[in-house]
Design a protein around this motif. Structure first.
Motif, PDB file in Angstrom:
ATOM      1  N   HIS A  68     -18.099 -59.471  -9.947  1.00 42.37           N
ATOM      2  CA  HIS A  68     -17.163 -60.209  -9.576  1.00 42.37           C
ATOM      3  C   HIS A  68     -17.947 -61.484  -8.658  1.00 42.37           C
ATOM      4  N   PHE A  69     -17.769 -62.900  -8.826  1.00 42.45           N
ATOM      5  CA  PHE A  69     -18.297 -63.878  -7.972  1.00 42.45           C
ATOM      6  C   PHE A  69     -17.468 -64.266  -6.929  1.00 42.45           C
ATOM      7  N   PRO A  70     -17.753 -64.463  -5.664  1.00 46.32           N
ATOM      8  CA  PRO A  70     -19.203 -64.537  -5.205  1.00 46.32           C
ATOM      9  C   PRO A  70     -19.565 -63.236  -5.021  1.00 46.32           C
ATOM     10  N   GLY A 107     -28.902 -64.309 -19.886  1.00 43.43           N
ATOM     11  CA  GLY A 107     -29.276 -64.537 -18.663  1.00 43.43           C
ATOM     12  C   GLY A 107     -28.813 -63.235 -17.990  1.00 43.43           C
ATOM     13  N   SER A 108     -29.098 -62.127 -18.328  1.00 47.00           N
ATOM     14  CA  SER A 108     -28.657 -60.916 -17.493  1.00 47.00           C
ATOM     15  C   SER A 108     -29.490 -60.614 -16.327  1.00 47.00           C
ATOM     16  N   GLY A 109     -30.770 -61.576 -16.094  1.00 44.75           N
ATOM     17  CA  GLY A 109     -31.615 -61.173 -14.911  1.00 44.75           C
ATOM     18  C   GLY A 109     -32.277 -59.690 -15.018  1.00 44.75           C
ATOM     19  N   PHE A 110     -32.029 -59.262 -13.909  1.00 38.10           N
ATOM     20  CA  PHE A 110     -32.914 -57.804 -13.782  1.00 38.10           C
ATOM     21  C   PHE A 110     -31.934 -56.644 -14.694  1.00 38.10           C
ATOM     22  N   TYR A 128     -44.533 -61.296   4.218  1.00 36.01           N
ATOM     23  CA  TYR A 128     -43.056 -61.314   4.819  1.00 36.01           C
ATOM     24  C   TYR A 128     -42.729 -62.768   4.489  1.00 36.01           C
ATOM     25  N   TRP A 129     -41.325 -63.032   4.299  1.00 34.15           N
ATOM     26  CA  TRP A 129     -40.586 -64.083   4.081  1.00 34.15           C
ATOM     27  C   TRP A 129     -39.435 -64.162   5.301  1.00 34.15           C
ATOM     28  N   MET A 130     -39.521 -65.439   5.858  1.00 33.26           N
ATOM     29  CA  MET A 130     -38.192 -65.995   6.794  1.00 33.26           C
ATOM     30  C   MET A 130     -37.747 -67.169   5.994  1.00 33.26           C
ATOM     31  N   GLU A 172     -33.136 -53.214  -1.045  1.00 31.81           N
ATOM     32  CA  GLU A 172     -34.458 -52.931  -1.453  1.00 31.81           C
ATOM     33  C   GLU A 172     -34.474 -53.219  -3.207  1.00 31.81           C
ATOM     34  N   ILE A 173     -35.544 -53.768  -3.227  1.00 30.88           N
ATOM     35  CA  ILE A 173     -35.985 -53.810  -4.880  1.00 30.88           C
ATOM     36  C   ILE A 173     -37.423 -53.259  -5.173  1.00 30.88           C
ATOM     37  N   ILE A 174     -37.243 -52.489  -6.072  1.00 31.14           N
ATOM     38  CA  ILE A 174     -38.711 -51.692  -6.643  1.00 31.14           C
ATOM     39  C   ILE A 174     -39.131 -52.138  -7.857  1.00 31.14           C
ATOM     40  N   GLY A 175     -40.502 -52.554  -7.922  1.00 30.29           N
ATOM     41  CA  GLY A 175     -41.073 -52.720  -9.245  1.00 30.29           C
ATOM     42  C   GLY A 175     -40.410 -53.868  -9.905  1.00 30.29           C
ATOM     43  N   PHE A 176     -40.098 -55.028  -9.382  1.00 27.71           N
ATOM     44  CA  PHE A 176     -39.615 -56.185 -10.074  1.00 27.71           C
ATOM     45  C   PHE A 176     -40.283 -57.152 -11.093  1.00 27.71           C
ATOM     46  N   SER A 177     -41.700 -56.928 -11.071  1.00 33.71           N
ATOM     47  CA  SER A 177     -41.961 -57.867 -12.026  1.00 33.71           C
ATOM     48  C   SER A 177     -42.107 -57.260 -13.695  1.00 33.71           C
ATOM     49  N   ASN A 186     -34.895 -64.218 -15.566  1.00 30.70           N
ATOM     50  CA  ASN A 186     -35.649 -62.984 -15.455  1.00 30.70           C
ATOM     51  C   ASN A 186     -35.157 -61.776 -16.410  1.00 30.70           C
ATOM     52  N   ALA A 187     -34.631 -62.296 -17.427  1.00 32.32           N
ATOM     53  CA  ALA A 187     -34.107 -61.420 -18.423  1.00 32.32           C
ATOM     54  C   ALA A 187     -35.459 -61.336 -19.404  1.00 32.32           C
ATOM     55  N   ALA A 188     -36.167 -62.754 -19.463  1.00 32.12           N
ATOM     56  CA  ALA A 188     -37.455 -62.642 -20.032  1.00 32.12           C
ATOM     57  C   ALA A 188     -38.636 -61.981 -19.148  1.00 32.12           C
ATOM     58  N   PHE A 243     -44.066 -67.462  -4.426  1.00 29.23           N
ATOM     59  CA  PHE A 243     -43.895 -68.661  -4.523  1.00 29.23           C
ATOM     60  C   PHE A 243     -42.345 -69.216  -4.772  1.00 29.23           C
ATOM     61  N   SER A 244     -41.545 -68.381  -4.794  1.00 28.93           N
ATOM     62  CA  SER A 244     -40.099 -68.621  -4.760  1.00 28.93           C
ATOM     63  C   SER A 244     -40.178 -69.444  -6.382  1.00 28.93           C
ATOM     64  N   SER A 245     -40.509 -68.932  -7.183  1.00 28.62           N
ATOM     65  CA  SER A 245     -40.372 -69.711  -8.661  1.00 28.62           C
ATOM     66  C   SER A 245     -39.440 -69.168  -9.505  1.00 28.62           C
ATOM     67  N   GLY A 246     -38.684 -68.080  -9.004  1.00 26.25           N
ATOM     68  CA  GLY A 246     -37.653 -67.404 -10.072  1.00 26.25           C
ATOM     69  C   GLY A 246     -36.576 -68.013 -10.388  1.00 26.25           C
ATOM     70  N   VAL A 247     -35.850 -68.869  -9.542  1.00 27.28           N
ATOM     71  CA  VAL A 247     -34.736 -69.846  -9.950  1.00 27.28           C
ATOM     72  C   VAL A 247     -35.257 -71.077 -10.792  1.00 27.28           C
ATOM     73  N   THR A 248     -36.459 -71.541 -10.435  1.00 28.11           N
ATOM     74  CA  THR A 248     -36.913 -72.701 -11.142  1.00 28.11           C
ATOM     75  C   THR A 248     -37.270 -71.979 -12.613  1.00 28.11           C
TER      76      THR A 248
HETATM   77  C1  LIG Z   1     -37.268 -59.697  -3.508  1.00 26.15           C
HETATM   78  C2  LIG Z   1     -37.161 -61.053  -4.431  1.00 26.15           C
HETATM   79  C3  LIG Z   1     -37.258 -62.330  -3.652  1.00 26.15           C
HETATM   80  C4  LIG Z   1     -36.979 -63.357  -4.330  1.00 26.15           C
HETATM   81  N1  LIG Z   1     -36.963 -64.490  -3.754  1.00 26.15           N
HETATM   82  C5  LIG Z   1     -36.633 -65.550  -4.656  1.00 26.15           C
HETATM   83  C6  LIG Z   1     -36.698 -66.756  -3.833  1.00 26.15           C
HETATM   84  O1  LIG Z   1     -36.916 -67.121  -2.702  1.00 26.15           O
HETATM   85  N2  LIG Z   1     -36.363 -67.996  -4.710  1.00 26.15           N
HETATM   86  C7  LIG Z   1     -36.296 -68.015  -6.246  1.00 26.15           C
HETATM   87  O2  LIG Z   1     -36.243 -69.083  -6.838  1.00 26.15           O
HETATM   88  N3  LIG Z   1     -36.258 -66.850  -6.637  1.00 26.15           N
HETATM   89  C8  LIG Z   1     -36.514 -65.722  -5.899  1.00 26.15           C
HETATM   90  N4  LIG Z   1     -36.344 -64.396  -6.490  1.00 26.15           N
HETATM   91  C9  LIG Z   1     -35.936 -64.369  -8.200  1.00 26.15           C
HETATM   92  C10 LIG Z   1     -34.680 -64.961  -8.450  1.00 26.15           C
HETATM   93  O3  LIG Z   1     -33.651 -64.509  -7.657  1.00 26.15           O
HETATM   94  C11 LIG Z   1     -34.311 -64.765  -9.869  1.00 26.15           C
HETATM   95  O4  LIG Z   1     -35.474 -65.075 -10.386  1.00 26.15           O
HETATM   96  C12 LIG Z   1     -33.126 -65.466 -10.413  1.00 26.15           C
HETATM   97  O5  LIG Z   1     -31.891 -64.890  -9.865  1.00 26.15           O
HETATM   98  C13 LIG Z   1     -32.985 -65.345 -11.757  1.00 26.15           C
HETATM   99  O6  LIG Z   1     -32.025 -65.805 -12.156  1.00 26.15           O
HETATM  100  P1  LIG Z   1     -31.302 -65.477 -13.501  1.00 26.15           P
HETATM  101  O7  LIG Z   1     -30.002 -66.393 -14.154  1.00 26.15           O
HETATM  102  O8  LIG Z   1     -32.330 -65.022 -14.756  1.00 26.15           O
HETATM  103  O9  LIG Z   1     -30.615 -63.934 -13.373  1.00 26.15           O
HETATM  104  P2  LIG Z   1     -29.836 -63.370 -12.113  1.00 26.15           P
HETATM  105  O10 LIG Z   1     -29.527 -64.468 -11.002  1.00 26.15           O
HETATM  106  O11 LIG Z   1     -30.221 -62.252 -11.693  1.00 26.15           O
HETATM  107  O12 LIG Z   1     -28.234 -63.255 -12.765  1.00 26.15           O
HETATM  108  C14 LIG Z   1     -28.049 -62.330 -13.835  1.00 26.15           C
HETATM  109  C15 LIG Z   1     -26.561 -62.113 -13.976  1.00 26.15           C
HETATM  110  O13 LIG Z   1     -26.280 -61.146 -14.909  1.00 26.15           O
HETATM  111  C16 LIG Z   1     -25.374 -60.524 -14.710  1.00 26.15           C
HETATM  112  N5  LIG Z   1     -25.442 -59.048 -15.651  1.00 26.15           N
HETATM  113  C17 LIG Z   1     -26.405 -58.190 -15.810  1.00 26.15           C
HETATM  114  N6  LIG Z   1     -26.301 -57.395 -16.673  1.00 26.15           N
HETATM  115  C18 LIG Z   1     -25.125 -57.770 -17.393  1.00 26.15           C
HETATM  116  C19 LIG Z   1     -24.448 -57.271 -18.740  1.00 26.15           C
HETATM  117  N7  LIG Z   1     -24.836 -56.095 -19.069  1.00 26.15           N
HETATM  118  N8  LIG Z   1     -23.211 -58.121 -18.911  1.00 26.15           N
HETATM  119  C20 LIG Z   1     -23.034 -58.982 -18.054  1.00 26.15           C
HETATM  120  N9  LIG Z   1     -23.453 -59.583 -17.095  1.00 26.15           N
HETATM  121  C21 LIG Z   1     -24.542 -58.732 -16.725  1.00 26.15           C
HETATM  122  C22 LIG Z   1     -25.714 -59.783 -13.531  1.00 26.15           C
HETATM  123  O14 LIG Z   1     -24.583 -59.378 -12.741  1.00 26.15           O
HETATM  124  C23 LIG Z   1     -26.181 -61.294 -12.847  1.00 26.15           C
HETATM  125  O15 LIG Z   1     -24.997 -62.012 -12.048  1.00 26.15           O
HETATM  126  C24 LIG Z   1     -36.664 -63.295  -5.906  1.00 26.15           C
HETATM  127  C25 LIG Z   1     -36.801 -61.994  -6.333  1.00 26.15           C
HETATM  128  C26 LIG Z   1     -36.922 -60.795  -5.668  1.00 26.15           C
HETATM  129  C27 LIG Z   1     -36.859 -59.754  -6.593  1.00 26.15           C
END
Ligand SMILES: Cc1cc2nc3c(=O)[nH]c(=O)nc-3n(C[C@H](O)[C@H](O)[C@H](O)COP(=O)(O)OP(=O)(O)OC[C@H]3O[C@@H](n4cnc5c(N)ncnc54)[C@H](O)[C@@H]3O)c2cc1C
Length: 412
Positions: free
Chosen positions: A39-41, A162-165, A218-220, A275-280, A296-298, A305-310
């Protein structure tokens, strides 16, 4: 199984990649359903944005929504290593496009984007998890389970993951592939920084290298409203050994980041450490019959380098254009028009991440051996996120260019 729903495009996840693709496709007039497990936020780590992200948002008409949200202004990245300090000022980049960006609270940023998608007509449901999937050339079938355990079938002409991790389709379709990067761990928290704003540059992320172990950094990331995101990343075993839990690990490791530790001397915790482990992570393929993987699903490289959202947004913009064309009956070659195109920027970031951990990019950033100011502008450009600008040698031949520049660093 309960009811069956149909739509043109089903999107799994309402993070940045899901929200941006939903907004674009809904605006084109397609019926778009987004299923979001939480649920957002909702909290998400990843607060430091690159300029390319803002340019992408501007290109697709979503920038004003983000600019109005009151986030912390950002114009670059600062680096500290022992007594050494340097910074990269994004407006000095070589590529055209936005030269500044924001440091954002992701629960707000992500909420604004999915809100914008809803305003454009996407139907979004929260508390709905996608748990099963099949597809063929004619379309995709998803099983969606709500929080009461009720299941429904959703039939779509195309599905974007677009399910990220969560990595739903990679898991369900056995597409997972290990990353070439080592297993790392990150611990982080938000603090009320109570920082004296003259003692550091609030407009930049500060990246600090551990003086004893350069694999640990470290990041700040200063945020609006007196909050700051702090975190540490390093080899899994080293971070684990630093304490019994995330709070302890962070408390043990932070004092080695001297400048950051000084700036945060009066800081108070604003949320418990995470904490997040093994994110790559990586996948065998970015698309298949009637589906494609976003963000991130890909693949996820590394936070440095903060490239994730880009990358997430670039994949969403590319995929949305292709889905629109395909559903209108045009032939789309997902391999060349999506995977290969996305790869241009991903490879530039991958080379930077690899060079950070082998130490060469750390040397380049601190020594700046480039005599030609243009080369500094090219490096700045990639670090500002303009990793798809093929006029930039750090994009065309990232590994070779980084090696070449490193060769000019003073020998130790
Ligand atoms: C330690 C760390 C630091 C980071 N710092 C940065 C940074 O400074 N800048 C940056 O750009 N990136 C950063 N990232 C990466 C960044 O957060 C991600 O790359 C970004 O959020 C990816 O967006 P996304 O849309 O792919 O997935 P997400 O933002 O992860 O969104 C995925 C969504 O899918 C939903 N979901 C998951 N499974 C299901 C399911 N089965 N059914 C329905 N919904 C589901 C989740 O609840 C989530 O809301 C960082 C990552 C890590 C690990």
């Amino acid at each position: 199984m309960g009811t069956t729903e149909t739509c043109d495009i089903a999107i799994i996840g309402a993070g940045p990649s899901g929200a941006v693709s939903a907004a674009l496709l809904a605006e084109k007039g397609w019926s778009v359903r987004v299923f979001e497990r939480q649920h957002f936020p909702r909290f998400s780590i990843g607060e430091s944005m690159l300029c390319q992200t803002m340019q992408l948002l501007e290109d697709v008409g979503l920038y004003e929504d983000i600019a109005a949200a009151g986030f912390q202004y950002k114009d670059g990245a600062a680096f500290a290593w022992g007594d050494r300090y340097t910074d990269i000022y994004f407006p000095n980049k070589s590529a055209p496009g936005q030269g500044t960006t924001f440091q954002v609270r992701r629960e707000i940023f992500d909420d604004v984007l999915i809100g914008a998608a809803r305003k454009r007509g996407a139907q979004v449901s929260f508390g709905d998890s996608v748990i099963a999937f099949s597809s063929d050339a004619a379309g995709a079938v998803l099983t969606v389970r709500d929080e009461r355990g009720a299941e429904k079938e959703v039939r779509a002409r195309f599905c974007l993951d677009g399910s990220g991790f969560g990595r739903i389709l990679p898991r369900l379709l056995n597409l997972e592939q290990s990353s070439t990067f080592d297993k790392r761990r990150s611990v982080f928290r938000h603090v009320y920084d109570h920082a004296d704003n003259t003692s550091f540059d609030r407009n930049k992320i500060l990246v600090t290298i551990n003086p004893d172990a350069p694999q640990i950094w470290y990041w700040m990331i200063p945020l609006a409203d007196g909050l700051t995101s702090v975190g540490v990343v390093g080899p899994d075993a080293d971070i684990e050994a630093a304490g019994a839990n995330a709070e302890e690990r962070l408390d043990t490791l932070l004092p080695r980041a001297a400048l950051m530790h000084r700036v945060l001397a009066k800081a108070e915790s604003a949320r418990p450490a995470g904490e997040i482990i093994g994110f790559s992570a990586n996948v065998k393929s970015l698309s298949g019959p009637s589906y494609a993987l976003l963000g991130n699903a890909a693949e996820f490289l590394d936070p440095v380098f903060s490239s994730g959202v880009t990358i997430a947004m670039k994949s969403a913009v590319l995929a949305a254009g292709l889905v629109d064309r395909q559903l209108r009956g045009e032939a789309v070659d997902w391999e060349t028009e999506f995977a290969a195109e996305l790869k241009v920027g991903v490879e530039a970031f991958r080379a930077c991440v690899a060079a950070w951990y082998d130490g060469s990019l750390q040397r380049i950033i601190f020594d700046r051996p480039m005599e030609d100011a243009k080369m500094t502008a090219y490096l700045t450009s990639v670090l500002a996120g303009y990793a798809w600008d093929k006029s930039n040698p750090f994009v065309r031949e990232p590994t070779r260019t980084l090696r070449l520049i490193h060769g000019f660093c003073a020998q130790e």
